[in-house]
Design a protein around this motif. Structure first.
Motif, PDB file in Angstrom:
ATOM      1  N   ASN B   2       0.824  -1.203   0.000  1.00 49.02           N
ATOM      2  CA  ASN B   2       0.000   0.000   0.000  1.00 49.02           C
ATOM      3  C   ASN B   2       0.859   1.254   0.000  1.00 49.02           C
ATOM      4  N   PHE B   5       2.034   2.253  -3.304  1.00 48.95           N
ATOM      5  CA  PHE B   5       1.018   2.900  -4.143  1.00 48.95           C
ATOM      6  C   PHE B   5       0.909   4.378  -3.822  1.00 48.95           C
ATOM      7  N   SER B   8       3.604   6.631  -5.030  1.00 49.60           N
ATOM      8  CA  SER B   8       3.801   6.749  -6.470  1.00 49.60           C
ATOM      9  C   SER B   8       2.708   7.558  -7.144  1.00 49.60           C
ATOM     10  N   LEU B   9       1.845   8.162  -6.359  1.00 53.35           N
ATOM     11  CA  LEU B   9       0.661   8.779  -6.958  1.00 53.35           C
ATOM     12  C   LEU B   9       0.970  10.039  -7.756  1.00 53.35           C
ATOM     13  N   GLU B  10       1.892  10.847  -7.337  1.00 54.73           N
ATOM     14  CA  GLU B  10       2.100  12.139  -7.972  1.00 54.73           C
ATOM     15  C   GLU B  10       2.980  12.032  -9.214  1.00 54.73           C
ATOM     16  N   ILE B  11       2.563  12.706 -10.229  1.00 56.36           N
ATOM     17  CA  ILE B  11       3.430  12.827 -11.402  1.00 56.36           C
ATOM     18  C   ILE B  11       4.152  14.149 -11.254  1.00 56.36           C
ATOM     19  N   ASP B  15       8.500  14.477 -14.803  1.00 52.49           N
ATOM     20  CA  ASP B  15       7.780  13.532 -15.668  1.00 52.49           C
ATOM     21  C   ASP B  15       7.097  14.283 -16.804  1.00 52.49           C
ATOM     22  N   TRP B  16       6.441  15.393 -16.434  1.00 47.77           N
ATOM     23  CA  TRP B  16       5.760  16.182 -17.470  1.00 47.77           C
ATOM     24  C   TRP B  16       6.753  16.738 -18.498  1.00 47.77           C
ATOM     25  N   ILE B  18       9.539  15.362 -19.418  1.00 42.34           N
ATOM     26  CA  ILE B  18       9.945  14.263 -20.315  1.00 42.34           C
ATOM     27  C   ILE B  18       8.877  14.058 -21.386  1.00 42.34           C
ATOM     28  N   ILE B  19       7.606  14.030 -20.911  1.00 40.40           N
ATOM     29  CA  ILE B  19       6.500  13.809 -21.851  1.00 40.40           C
ATOM     30  C   ILE B  19       6.444  14.951 -22.869  1.00 40.40           C
ATOM     31  N   CYS B  22       9.200  14.620 -25.418  1.00 40.92           N
ATOM     32  CA  CYS B  22       8.887  13.541 -26.366  1.00 40.92           C
ATOM     33  C   CYS B  22       7.889  14.025 -27.408  1.00 40.92           C
TER      34      CYS B  22
END
Lengths: 386, 129
Positions: B2, B5, B8-11, B15-16, B18-19, B22
């Protein structure tokens, strides 16, 4: 991964959130991979160097894929110089090493052959024998009589009397006797014309020279005849095959490593007289332009064989090519006959991709004769003038 | 499990980024590599061993080129190219007609004028004939 996707619809909120996040990570990774692959491909194109020059009587293009541009520059420059020398040495009618050799051969006395032409003449003699004389490298006088030696456009065919006279004592490649580096002729009508092998030999030699310099990916295009090593980068070198009887491309093929594609056709050089068309590939059996095929394409890892075989098979035509192909060791062949039909060997069919515009052409698949087809069954003397 | 989980919830902003990178790189690379595959976008004319000159084929026009024998006229129409006039005797270059596939060559050997059809992404690396 399957676990996370399959968990997407479970009522467990934590698992759902985990799946969402993991999917985002997975998508980001995928996007990154695609972006990197696409960017690397774009960068790879920057490593593709292209060179052009008039050499060997045609426009020659060399494409080299190499990260070292100075190496590509030097290698291509050296190659163009080599092609220029070969062109001068092997010219059939402009004074040079080959015309000097022809002059010495008609004297019927032993002489020391020039190194620059000896190897090529030996090969031409060998391929001429294998082709039952259909590829004949010593009929320069016959080709000259048709007006296809020189820049001038021929206006009319030679008289039948002249053709008959030339055919009466037509030389064959076996009229040249070679002993080591010594050579002598046995027919005073010998006139070397290596136009059906010289370009193939030169391009293949060029590829080997590039390889010796450490270049692994290159394509040499000599006026529509090509040899390649390695690849273009993202794929093999892809060659379009021009439609012999209309504008555009009829098929394409991707070259394997160290492979050549050569085509002989009736459209390359020709003239019309009294409503009849005469092209430049002369059948040594009757002294007239060969009239059984429109084009012949040959794939082979030896450029000189591909060049000589495409000419010999063009002259042989749809009913006589299999024996010649077997003897010359050529198995990937496509012929367009006078009815516009495509005649292909099964191995060629696997390699050729017809364009949509030509997909309705009649295609005949013909098995080549076995590779161990022996000369004993070839009925020497049936064809040619050996 | 748990804890993993919830951790790992926040992006995160990285991360943004990288996206975003791309998403910017893909169309850029796409344009560089696959724009109109095979369609000729320009021609390169080599005349009498002079430095090759590149011309666009987007507009219909003619180019006069001086070779070893004299002036060749190269016509460009609807993305196709041909020799429309040449001082050579054989006229083989004119008789070869229109050409449109990138990677193809049209040559007038007597006048030493050569045309290479170019594209952003050649469908063919060479044309066999």
């Amino acid at each position: 991964m399957m676990f996370y996707i399959s968990s997407w619809n479970t009522p467990c909120n934590n698992i759902q959130l985990f799946a969402r996040f993991d999917l985002m990570r997975w998508l980001a990774t995928l996007l990154l991979a695609i972006a990197l692959a696409a960017t690397l491909t774009a960068c790879d194109r920057q490593n593709l160097h292209r060179y052009q020059s008039f050499a060997f009587g045609t426009l020659i293009e060399i494409k080299i894929r190499n990260s070292d541009s100075s190496l590509a520059d030097q290698a291509s420059a050296r190659l163009f110089n080599d092609f220029d020398s070969m062109h001068k040495d092997w010219h059939a009618w402009e004074a040079g090493k080959l015309t000097q050799t022809s002059d010495l051969l008609v004297k019927a006395e032993w002489f020391t052959a020039d190194d620059s032409v000896l190897e090529l003449i030996k090969l031409a003699q060998q391929y001429s024998q294998l082709s039952n004389g259909l590829f004949n490298p010593v009929i320069g006088k016959l080709i000259h009589a048709w007006g296809f030696q020189g820049a001038e456009q021929p206006e009319m065919p030679p008289s039948q009397e002249k053709i008959d006279k030339l055919l009466a004592d037509l030389p064959g490649a076996n009229d040249i006797e070679i002993d080591g580096s010594m050579m002598r002729g046995h027919n005073d009508q010998i006139s070397l014309d290596l136009g059906a092998i010289a370009k193939g030999y030169a391009v293949a030699a060029g590829i080997q020279k590039l390889r010796a310099k450490g270049i692994q990916n290159a394509l040499i295009n000599a006026g529509g005849d090509l040899c390649g090593i390695g690849s273009q980068g993202e794929r093999n070198w892809r060659i379009g095959i021009r439609n012999p009887s209309a504008e555009g491309i009829m098929a394409s093929i991707e070259l394997n490593n160290d492979e050549c594609v050569f085509t002989s056709g009736d459209y390359e050089r020709f003239f019309s007289h009294d409503g009849k068309r005469y092209h430049h590939i002369i059948d040594p059996r009757n002294g007239y332009p060969a009239d059984k095929a429109v084009s012949v394409t040959v794939l082979h890892n030896n450029g000189a064989i591909a060049d000589a075989a495409s000419t010999a098979l063009f002259i042989a035509g749809p009913n006589g090519w299999q024996e010649i192909a077997a003897k010359m060791g050529v198995s990937d062949i496509m012929m367009i006959d006078r009815q516009g039909r495509i005649i292909m060997t099964p191995s060629m069919q696997k390699r050729i991709k017809l364009e949509a515009s030509d997909s309705n052409r009649a295609v005949l698949i013909r098995e080549p004769l076995p590779a161990d087809f022996s000369a004993g069954s070839s009925r020497p003397g049936k064809r040619g003038h050996e | 499990m748990n804890r993993n989980f919830t951790g790992s919830l926040e992006i995160k902003i990285g991360d943004w980024l990288i996206i975003l990178c791309c998403l910017l790189l893909i169309p850029l690379a796409w344009v560089m590599t696959t724009h109109q595959p095979g369609a000729t976008t320009a021609i390169e004319i080599t005349a009498d061993d002079k430095t090759p000159v590149i011309y666009s084929v987007t507009n219909n026009h003619s180019v006069n080129v001086t070779g070893e024998l004299g002036q060749s006229v190269i016509e460009i129409r609807d993305g196709k190219v041909r020799f429309s006039d040449s001082p050579c005797n054989s006229k083989v270059c004119i008789l070869s007609g229109w050409h449109q596939h990138s990677g193809d060559h049209i040559v007038c050997l007597p006048n030493k004028v050569g045309i290479t059809l170019l594209s952003q992404n050649d469908r063919f690396d060479g044309i066999n004939f």
